[in-house]
Design a protein around this motif. Structure first.
Motif, short mmCIF file in Angstrom:
data_model
loop_
_atom_site.label_atom_id
_atom_site.label_comp_id
_atom_site.label_asym_id
_atom_site.label_seq_id
_atom_site.Cartn_x
_atom_site.Cartn_y
_atom_site.Cartn_z
N SER A 8 0.84 -1.20 0.00
CA SER A 8 0.00 0.00 0.00
C SER A 8 0.87 1.24 0.00
N GLY A 48 2.13 -0.67 4.05
CA GLY A 48 1.55 -1.93 4.52
C GLY A 48 1.41 -2.91 3.36
N THR A 49 1.12 -4.15 3.69
CA THR A 49 0.97 -5.16 2.64
C THR A 49 -0.38 -5.84 2.79
N ARG A 50 -1.04 -6.11 1.67
CA ARG A 50 -2.27 -6.88 1.74
C ARG A 50 -2.40 -7.78 0.53
N VAL A 51 -3.25 -8.78 0.70
CA VAL A 51 -3.51 -9.71 -0.39
C VAL A 51 -4.58 -9.11 -1.29
N HIS A 79 -7.41 -10.31 -3.75
CA HIS A 79 -8.10 -11.50 -4.20
C HIS A 79 -8.84 -11.24 -5.50
N ASN A 104 -5.23 -1.17 4.20
CA ASN A 104 -3.95 -0.47 4.08
C ASN A 104 -2.80 -1.19 4.78
N GLY A 105 -3.10 -2.33 5.34
CA GLY A 105 -2.06 -3.11 6.01
C GLY A 105 -1.59 -2.47 7.31
N LEU A 137 1.51 -2.99 10.78
CA LEU A 137 2.52 -1.97 11.07
C LEU A 137 2.53 -1.56 12.54
N TYR A 180 -8.52 -8.75 2.27
CA TYR A 180 -7.29 -7.97 2.29
C TYR A 180 -6.17 -8.52 3.16
N ALA A 181 -6.52 -9.37 4.12
CA ALA A 181 -5.53 -9.66 5.14
C ALA A 181 -4.30 -10.37 4.58
N SER A 182 -3.16 -9.94 4.99
CA SER A 182 -1.92 -10.61 4.61
C SER A 182 -1.61 -11.68 5.65
#
Lengths: 348, 370
Positions: A328, A332-335, A337, B44-45, B49, B358-360
């Motif tokens: 992002s 941050g990181t997200r999957v 789908h 936004n993850g 963080l 969204y979840a990593s």
């Protein structure tokens, strides 16, 4: 490009409509097809009046088909006619082929305005001219009022595979670079703003376009270093990326900050609670290229009118877990789908 | 983009994270009330963080998720009447009732239309004088003014074929219900910014005092969320329990007086059933008797119906912040957005949907901290 046809080949009233007789196989249908369709498409048609096209095609070919049911038929930046040509042309182009011939079938609903049909035919003609393809066979059917939704179009296309092309998801490997040829979500947002009768005004225009001039240029120059091409239409870029990870078996990492989105499209998506990654595109394609040609590919794209907003958006990772990960804007990181169902706007 | 890109600024985010890390000395559990905030955090993850001492738990602020099953069944029953056009926000269409969803009713021939505003539904009523148009008025305090306005307009313009099926819920009573649960372990709240835009801050003061809990009214963008968390952590570390306003660019202390007046004109406070949580006294709005002609419940003689919740769905525990979506044995297996067991997996504001979409990988471990 040839100028628009100014003279109407079938003089008539603005209120003239399609009737069941236009699909009856008799005189009315003959007139509609010969006097209107053939006349308006004369400079993009090849054929000798047989039941089908007889073509000479050498070498490997790509062949694709698509049906078009877009609502509304007319939207800022185009109409269903342009979409029907560009959609199939692009599907053929994404196989690494140079599109040549199209079939064109109309399913018209009784009561559809002839005047609107002419506008659609003009759209078909203009798109064929831009894409450099010829309509070689076609069909026209009329269904009863209430049994269709004004107009459906089906097109199929054939193109010769570019001699230097070697497109295939199996050739996508870690380290390969992902490029997007243009701005995300433009077409879908333009259509949605119109369809939903939204109370805010935008000047967002669909970017529907035949992309083969740019894909052909890339293949001419970079050949087999262009490893994968796909246009992320329905389901958006997120869906295309997920298809790719499933096919190639490697993960993908993309940078949110690198994704090109027009400011108005971004604002409209914010208001509607939609994610541009899932909105339909038309005039945009994803290219996966060898790392050493990424910079050249980007330059080739950006110097071409169809790719002026092109960007490098990510890379194929060496993670064997087939996931699309987005970094992002804030780190941050997200999957990401695949789209499930259709995107529905939020309540508040 | 004005008022948007500034609140997604990577440097500001880094700065706020640094400040949070500098301030925090012990573990704290913070609940964000609104589903929009949950999505902002996950999309936004941000949860990844945050320092490990902070556990974010997700609140009940998803209007679609808390709309009772029986009411969805009512809406479907109305939609399937020949003369009815049922209008709804898009979010609501895919939520399963006890049998099907509105989207499935539509596929079966019911006239269900997605609208962006209740005033669009009112227009549909004006254009279709021989049909009955029902708007499924779902939402928290945020949507109440527009829904009320549509009733006032209908009454003024004598659009007698327009009515609303109200499922309006209120945040403060739900917060109290959550705090009264002996299992809860929440140390601070991020209150829902847009709800407070309408209602202001006053009604949160008694809750902060009674339960000695900091409440920070917070926005939805990454910078807002981290700023809200920082303000909450500062209070927690000092032992304060105040109502603070992080979202001051939008929220005023007294809210929006005009909007509140419109709400009061049409609605009165009533008991309300929350899906997965149960009945909460004074936690909803019902249409006042003066506007009974535009109340679908009265117009169509709807009786309160008990509809059992899917027993496998742990929505209640998720909505109260007692469980994380991934603690549900059905998460991502039996329960997925395309085949949901409960509403939090459907709505774009539902916590389960947020985690699913969204979840990593790191979020997988989050529940260990709860």
């Amino acid at each position: 490009m040839n100028p628009f046809l100014n003279n109407c080949p079938l003089p008539g009233r603005q209120t003239d409509i399609i009737t069941l007789e236009h699909g009856s196989g008799g005189l009315m249908m003959h007139r509609l097809v010969k006097n209107l369709v053939f006349e308006m498409l004369q400079d993009v048609m090849t054929g000798n009046g047989h039941d089908g096209a007889m073509l000479q095609v050498e070498g490997n070919i790509a062949f694709s088909t698509d049906s078009f049911v877009v609502k509304p038929l007319f939207f800022p930046g185009g109409n269903i006619g342009e979409l029907a040509v560009n959609g199939t042309v692009n599907d053929v182009a994404m196989c690494g082929a140079v599109p040549q011939y199209l079939s064109l079938s109309f399913i018209l609903e009784e009561g559809f305005l002839l005047e609107q049909f002419k506008q659609v035919l003009l759209g078909v003609r203009n798109a064929c001219l831009k894409a450099g393809v010829q309509v070689v066979t076609g069909d026209t059917k009329v269904v009863e009022h209430g049994k269709g939704d004004e107009l459906y179009i089906n097109t199929s296309g054939i193109g010769k595979i570019h001699p230097k092309a070697a497109i295939g998801s199996a050739r996508v490997k870690p380290g390969n670079v992902l490029l997007l040829s243009g701005q995300l979500a433009t077409h879908g947002t333009a259509v949605m703003c119109l369809r939903e009768g939204l109370a805010f005004e935008t000047t967002i225009q669909s970017d529907t376009a035949a992309l083969n001039p740019l894909t052909t240029l890339l293949l001419d120059r970079l050949g087999s270093d262009i490893r994968f091409l796909r246009d992320p239409t329905r389901g958006g870029l997120a869906t295309t990326l997920n298809e790719l990870v499933a096919e190639c078996g490697w993960g993908i990492e993309i940078e949110q900050a690198a994704l090109p989105v027009h400011a108005q499209v971004e604002a409209a998506c914010e208001l509607l609670g939609l994610d541009p990654l899932y909105v339909a595109n038309e005039g945009v394609f994803l290219a996966v290229v060898s790392p050493h040609v990424a910079a050249i590919a980007l330059q080739l794209m950006q110097n071409h009118p169809l790719g002026k907003y092109a960007a490098i958006i990510g890379r194929i990772s060496d993670e064997a877990e087939p996931l699309v990960l987005l970094r992002s804007k804030i780190g941050g990181t997200r999957v990401v789908h695949m789209l499930t169902g259709s995107q529905l706007p939020r309540i508040c | 983009m004005k008022y948007l890109s500034e609140y997604r600024d990577a440097q500001l985010v880094e700065h706020l994270l640094h400040q949070i890390n500098q301030t925090i000395t012990r573990p704290w559990t913070i609940m964000e009330i609104c589903g929009g905030q949950t999505h902002g955090l996950v999309k936004n993850g941000i949860i990844d963080l945050l320092p490990p001492q902070i556990t974010m738990v997700h609140g009940p602020g998803c209007p679609v998720c808390v709309t009772p099953v029986g009411l969805i069944d009512d809406a479907i029953e109305l939609a399937e009447k020949q003369q009815v056009i049922l209008c709804s926000f898009g979010d609501m269409l895919r939520v399963p009732g006890s049998g099907k969803s509105l989207l499935e009713a539509k596929a079966g021939g019911a006239d269900v239309r997605m609208v962006y505003s209740p005033l669009d539904a009112l227009q549909i009523a004006q254009k279709n004088p021989h049909r009955e148009v029902v708007f499924f008025a779902v939402g928290f305090e945020t949507t109440a003014p527009a829904n009320a306005l549509s009733v006032i307009q209908a009454s003024r313009l004598q659009v007698n074929n327009y009515s609303i099926l109200a499922s309006q819920v209120l945040v403060p009573p739900a917060m109290e219900a959550i705090l009264s649960d002996p299992q809860q372990h929440i140390n601070a709240f991020l209150a829902a910014g847009h709800v407070c835009t309408i209602m202001g801050l006053e009604e949160y003061e008694p809750i902060a005092r009674k339960y000695h809990i900091p409440i920070v009214v917070t926005g939805f963008e990454p910078v807002d969320l981290l700023h809200g968390i920082l303000m909450a952590v500062k209070q927690l570390e000092k032992g304060y329990a105040n109502v603070e306003n992080q979202y001051a660019r939008v929220v005023y202390a007294h809210g929006n007086a005009h909007a509140r007046k419109v709400i009061d004109t049409v609605f009165e406070v009533s008991e309300r059933e929350w899906r997965g949580i149960g009945n909460i006294e004074g936690s909803g709005y019902e249409v006042r008797n003066e506007f009974a002609a535009h109340n679908a419940r009265i117009k169509f003689g709807l009786q309160h119906r008990e509809a059992p919740e899917q027993s496998e769905c742990i929505a209640g525990a998720v909505l109260k912040g007692l469980k994380k979506p991934r603690e549900c044995p059905n998460f991502g297996t039996k329960c997925r957005p395309e085949n949901p067991l409960g509403a939090p997996m459907v709505s774009s504001e539902g916590a389960c949907a947020a985690y699913y979409h969204y979840a990593s990988g790191n979020l997988l471990l989050q529940h260990d901290k709860v």
